[in-house]
Design an enzyme around this catalytic site. Structure first.
Site, PDB file in Angstrom:
ATOM      1  N   ASP A 298       5.949  53.328   2.353  1.00 24.42           N
ATOM      2  CA  ASP A 298       5.740  52.196   3.263  1.00 24.42           C
ATOM      3  C   ASP A 298       5.189  51.048   2.426  1.00 24.42           C
ATOM      4  O   ASP A 298       5.443  51.002   1.221  1.00 24.42           O
ATOM      5  CB  ASP A 298       4.800  52.600   4.402  1.00 24.42           C
ATOM      6  CG  ASP A 298       5.062  51.818   5.693  1.00 24.42           C
ATOM      7  OD1 ASP A 298       5.137  50.582   5.609  1.00 24.42           O
ATOM      8  OD2 ASP A 298       5.178  52.438   6.757  1.00 24.42           O
ATOM      9  N   HIS A 332       8.095  49.499   1.507  1.00 26.75           N
ATOM     10  CA  HIS A 332       8.580  48.531   2.487  1.00 26.75           C
ATOM     11  C   HIS A 332       8.277  47.101   2.046  1.00 26.75           C
ATOM     12  O   HIS A 332       9.039  46.186   2.325  1.00 26.75           O
ATOM     13  CB  HIS A 332       7.950  48.793   3.859  1.00 26.75           C
ATOM     14  CG  HIS A 332       8.512  49.999   4.543  1.00 26.75           C
ATOM     15  ND1 HIS A 332       8.138  50.388   5.808  1.00 26.75           N
ATOM     16  CD2 HIS A 332       9.427  50.909   4.136  1.00 26.75           C
ATOM     17  CE1 HIS A 332       8.796  51.480   6.143  1.00 26.75           C
ATOM     18  NE2 HIS A 332       9.579  51.819   5.151  1.00 26.75           N
TER      19      HIS A 332
END
Length: 553
Positions: A298, A332
């Site tokens: 992430d 991310h």
């Protein structure tokens, strides 16, 4: 009477009485006066966990031995708790003041997959007060603490995390299903247990609310994935040279801490790890992240300050932060602010960082309801390669419904500006190179709150698409080169004003240079730029004034 008539002297006396010393005030932060974090200092006394009964056989649960060593070290004035070479199985560890937990180079500190060892506690999840399983490593209200050494700390995260079928190979999926747990009704998601699957469908599962309790929350225990390291309200914190990997959720979470230093840290989470953030710096002050590497599922390096009303009530921005000489792989976002930024963020400096294979490079995200002000953000010397979507993204529609083309240009009634309206302003980005991204730059503000005073200078971008600016005000781009495969248009501007391009350069095959839309669009200035290279210079749509764009060489 003469003294009383001298306004300057009277003012000085009043300020002195109030304890104000003008010469003692901190100068405004700049690249020549960066924020600093005070580092902890420890006694040299060493407490080897072996002397407290620990065994490096990979089977013995050493929870009590390690915690006893930490307690003894802190009680005797502090020092080093040594995790020597070997495989050490353990349950949750609680840090204490004046302790440096040192993990030797050939040591692997492995947290158990026995979830019964992790009690349910009152914690925090994505900006909300929530019940969580106890973190593998935690500390609250501590001073002078560290985790050092070149060893590895492993959170055994795969037993906690859900995962989608599309994020595994066929063989990996078969093994995961055969390991236990349950598969969703549509066959697309594996959950560690039926309780987890049920909780995933339950709104606000685990939130701490009136009438709730840890006992009542126990029904969904398996759902409360812990962040691997959580430090809350701690001062003078050092993480140095250690590898943290395979976290159940966020890997490193520092909450309301002051004087935090990361140096030479490595964070490794699987690319498909749900909520596998590298580090989340939340409502912290005086932070240094240097020479560290993040490869996670992430956001890589993420700044937060609480969510919605809870975050605004806490009112603690993340401020006075330096990030430098660091690398982020496959995350991310490389460097990220938000989306839980309701307490604000300010005075942040990012330099000499590399992002490779991240979904987004520089990522700034929020949405209606958050509130908070993100301001005075300084970024320079950033290298990016193979970015999946946008190299640079300012987005105020995170996790929300994106506006349609008609909504972007309509005169519909706007939501009122309140304390829940977020703000992005005063960003200074210089010297960014990107070889490979879907889009070079995306700025997407709210109709009721434009993104303001964004300054980008010396950008070199090789991307599929160019620049999109929606609801931006005072967006300054200087010395910009964009080489884009899809240049229909290269630059799209919707309901933005005060947009300035100085020395704009672009690829030879550019079809349409500018598309300008919306009745709210104000002046767009283009100077020191050769606009004749493009096959078509500009199109105006949806009520945009054809006089809004002014170009001069």
């Amino acid at each position: 009477m003469k003294l009383m008539n001298n306004k300057n002297i009277c003012l000085a006396l009043l300020l002195a009485i109030a304890g104000f010393n003008a010469t003692a005030q901190t100068k405004p932060y700049s690249w020549t006066n960066l924020p600093k974090a005070v580092r902890p200092v420890f006694k040299k006394d060493t407490f080897n966990i072996v002397k407290y009964g620990a065994k490096a056989d990979g089977i013995t649960l050493n929870t009590q031995s390690i915690n006893n060593a930490i307690t003894a070290c802190s009680t005797k004035g502090g020092g080093v708790v040594l995790i020597p070479d070997g495989l050490w199985m353990t349950g949750p560890i609680q840090l204490k003041s004046n302790v440096d937990l040192h993990v030797s180079r050939a040591a692997l500190l492995q947290f158990t997959d026995d979830k019964s060892q992790y009690k349910i506690i009152e914690g925090n999840w994505e900006g909300h007060a929530a019940y969580r399983n106890e973190s593998p490593i935690s500390g609250t209200n501590l001073t002078n603490i560290a985790i050092t050494g070149e060893g590895v700390i492993d959170g055994n995260g795969e037993v906690w995390r859900l995962i989608g079928k599309d994020r595994l190979t066929e063989e990996e999926w078969k093994r995961k299903v055969a390991s236990g747990g349950v598969v969703s009704e549509n066959g697309k998601t594996w959950y560690p247990s039926a309780a987890y699957a049920k909780a995933a469908k339950t709104p606000k599962a685990g939130y701490i609310e009136p009438g709730s309790s840890a006992a009542s929350a126990a029904e969904y225990k398996d759902y409360y994935r812990p962040n691997m390291l959580v430090l809350t309200n701690c001062k003078k914190v050092l993480l140095k040279n250690t590898t943290f990997q395979n976290s159940p959720a966020w890997c490193l979470h520092t909450l309301m801490c002051q004087d935090l230093t990361l140096e030479g840290v490595r964070v490794r989470n699987p690319w498909n790890a749900a909520n596998g953030d590298g580090i989340d710096v939340e409502s912290c002050k005086n932070v240094m992240i240097d020479n560290s590497t993040f490869d996670c599922g992430d956001d890589g390096i993420c700044v937060k300050s609480g969510r919605d009303e809870e975050g605004r009530k806490r009112g603690m921005p993340t401020e006075n932060m330096v990030v430098k000489n660091s690398i982020v792989y496959r995350a991310h976002g490389g460097f990220v602010i938000g989306s839980e930024m309701s307490g604000g963020a300010r005075n942040i400096f990012v330099s000499n960082c590399t992002f490779i294979g991240t979904d987004i490079g520089l990522r700034f995200k929020t949405t209606r309801g958050r509130g908070g002000v993100v301001e005075n953000i300084y970024i320079k010397n950033i290298a990016m390669k193979d970015i999946i979507t946008s190299a640079i993204l300012f987005d105020m529609y995170y996790m929300g419904k994106s506006p349609t083309d008609d909504e972007l240009v309509s005169d519909a009634t706007l939501p009122p500006v309140t304390e829940a309206t977020p703000q992005f302003r005063n960003f200074y980005v210089n010297n960014v190179s990107c070889n490979g991204a879907d889009k070079a730059l995306m700025v997407r503000g709210l109709p009721e709150m434009a993104i303001k005073n964004i300054n980008l200078e010396n950008l070199s971008m090789k991307t599929n698409k160019g620049i999109e600016i929606i609801e931006g005000k005072d967006i300054n781009l200087k010395n910009i080169y964009i080489e884009s495969k899809n240049s229909k248009p290269l630059i799209s501007i919707v309901n933005a004003s005060g947009v300035k391009f100085d020395n704009l350069r672009y690829g030879a095959d550019t079809d349409l240079l500018f598309s300008v839309s919306g009745k709210k669009t104000g002046t767009i200035q283009v100077t020191n730029s050769n606009t004749s290279k493009a096959k078509n210079k500009v199109e105006f749509k949806s009520g945009a004034d054809s006089k809004s764009l002014v170009a001069s060489n």
